[in-house]
Design a protein around this motif. Structure first.
Motif, short mmCIF file in Angstrom:
data_model
loop_
_atom_site.label_atom_id
_atom_site.label_comp_id
_atom_site.label_asym_id
_atom_site.label_seq_id
_atom_site.Cartn_x
_atom_site.Cartn_y
_atom_site.Cartn_z
N ALA A 9 0.83 -1.21 0.00
CA ALA A 9 0.00 0.00 0.00
C ALA A 9 0.87 1.26 0.00
O ALA A 9 0.56 2.24 -0.68
N ALA A 10 1.96 1.22 0.77
CA ALA A 10 2.85 2.38 0.85
C ALA A 10 3.51 2.67 -0.50
O ALA A 10 3.58 3.83 -0.94
N VAL A 11 3.99 1.62 -1.17
CA VAL A 11 4.61 1.79 -2.49
C VAL A 11 3.60 2.36 -3.48
O VAL A 11 3.91 3.28 -4.26
N ALA A 12 2.38 1.83 -3.44
CA ALA A 12 1.34 2.30 -4.36
C ALA A 12 1.06 3.79 -4.15
O ALA A 12 0.97 4.57 -5.11
N LYS A 13 0.96 4.21 -2.88
CA LYS A 13 0.68 5.62 -2.59
C LYS A 13 1.84 6.51 -3.04
O LYS A 13 1.63 7.57 -3.64
N GLU A 14 3.05 6.08 -2.74
CA GLU A 14 4.22 6.88 -3.13
C GLU A 14 4.30 7.04 -4.64
O GLU A 14 4.76 8.06 -5.15
N SER A 15 3.82 6.04 -5.37
CA SER A 15 3.96 6.05 -6.83
C SER A 15 2.91 6.89 -7.54
O SER A 15 2.95 7.01 -8.77
N VAL A 16 1.96 7.47 -6.79
CA VAL A 16 1.03 8.42 -7.42
C VAL A 16 1.19 9.82 -6.85
O VAL A 16 0.41 10.72 -7.17
N ARG A 17 2.19 10.02 -5.98
CA ARG A 17 2.42 11.36 -5.45
C ARG A 17 2.86 12.29 -6.57
O ARG A 17 3.48 11.87 -7.54
N LEU A 18 2.55 13.55 -6.41
CA LEU A 18 2.76 14.51 -7.50
C LEU A 18 4.21 14.55 -7.95
O LEU A 18 4.49 14.63 -9.15
N ALA A 19 5.16 14.51 -7.02
CA ALA A 19 6.57 14.60 -7.38
C ALA A 19 6.99 13.41 -8.24
O ALA A 19 7.70 13.57 -9.24
N PHE A 20 6.56 12.20 -7.84
CA PHE A 20 6.92 11.01 -8.62
C PHE A 20 6.23 11.03 -9.98
O PHE A 20 6.82 10.69 -11.00
N MET A 21 4.96 11.45 -10.00
CA MET A 21 4.24 11.55 -11.27
C MET A 21 4.92 12.53 -12.21
O MET A 21 5.04 12.28 -13.42
#
Length: 338
Positions: A126-138
């Motif tokens: 769940a943590a990886v999934a959330k981090e991967s849609v954060r604005l900076a990563f996007m």
């Protein structure tokens, strides 16, 4: 019920079970909420129409990802890269602030968590999934060529094996590994503002208190209280305008000048891009109550707000988040105004 109907219903259900994760994948690929949903719908239609050709040599999930990847790559051939204001211009001092809009297809768009993050019992997943849609990563993903973007998402976010990605893309394992190395190198070179945001899931007590203080400061339009919560190098953005501001002094200065009509706003919490967010409603002097103004996304690091991003196209965003397009004034407010 006929067998044909039963089969159709079963296929619809099997396809629909993958909608959220496919939307997350297409959103990471495209950087657009609405294009991602269009891409998934196109994927579902293509899968439905060609299901009789699906021979089961791979799983249904892998087959759907192959279709979705092709749809996204086709959509990306125009070369448009979604961006944030700080990807396009220099920070503007408050004294020179001007609100210049750019077309919708310029901007990286916000997305409700529920539409892109499948439910899981694994906290790490769940943590990886959330981090991967954060604005900076996007925003970082948007710097990659389309096929490198697909490889990075499939390998690093979705944890596919190199041979599985090679089969999906119709290429070699060596080619996949090379694309992944180049993608990693590009991301390392271009550190995105907001990449250091540290938001726990669920929010820890300190973060929860910070958000409570933020709501009180914003709704009270208390600039001294807000200054205490903002990092000294905090960034404020307001798509579709390309203006962005740096530092608590310029941010609060903007809010008391060009942003002054936001005084008296109400905030409703939303879950957006794996980060804390709020739907902002500002007072509606004509109809009474409150009218939609922005979806706010907050980045937090070391107990301070480092990013304050306001997406202003509310006619698009509020329905996407299932938010009402008007808030009534509360009873005590009506009495005070009488």
């Amino acid at each position: 019920m006929t067998n044909g109907t039963a089969t159709t219903t079963d296929l619809d259900a099997r396809l629909e079970a993958h909608r959220v994760e496919l939307t997350g994948y297409c959103y990471r690929m495209l950087g657009s909420s609405f294009e991602a949903e269009d891409a998934v719908q196109d994927t579902m239609v293509r899968a439905w129409r060609s299901f009789d050709k699906f021979e089961g040599r791979s799983s249904l999930r892998s087959w759907l990802y192959r279709i979705a990847t092709n749809v996204c790559l086709d959509m990306l051939t125009a070369g448009n890269k979604r961006a944030r204001p700080m990807d396009l211009t220099e920070s503007t001092p408050l004294a020179q602030a001007a609100l210049s809009p750019r077309p919708d297809n310029t901007w990286l768009e916000p997305m409700p968590d529920a539409r892109v993050l499948p439910t899981t019992d694994d906290p790490a997943e769940a943590a990886v999934a959330k981090e991967s849609v954060r604005l900076a990563f996007m925003a970082a993903l948007q710097q990659l060529p389309p096929k490198q973007r697909a490889v990075l998402i499939l390998r690093e976010v979705l944890a596919w094996k190199a041979n599985e990605v090679a089969e999906l893309l119709g290429t070699s394992v060596a080619s996949v590994n090379s694309a992944l190395q180049r993608a990693r190198a590009t991301l390392a070179e271009r550190q995105q503002p907001g990449a250091d945001a540290t938001v726990s899931d669920p929010l820890d007590e300190q973060q929860q208190k910070l958000l409570e203080r933020y709501v009180a400061a914003f709704e009270g339009y208390d600039m001294s209280a807000l200054t205490e919560l903002l990092h000294e190098d905090a960034i404020m953005t307001m798509p579709p305008f390309d203006l962005w501001l740096t530092g608590s002094e310029d941010i609060t200065g903007f809010m008391t000048t060009l942003g002054a009509p936001c005084a008296g706003s109400r905030l409703l919490p939303v879950q957006v891009n794996g980060l804390p967010g709020f739907a902002q409603y500002k007072p509606d002097p004509e109809a009474g109550g409150y009218t939609p103004w922005a979806v706010q996304v907050l980045e937090i690091s070391d107990g301070r707000i480092t990013g304050f991003h306001c997406f202003l196209d509310t006619k698009r965003w509020f329905p996407l988040f299932g938010l009402p397009l008007h808030l009534e004034a509360e009873a005590d407010e009506v009495e005070q105004g009488a």
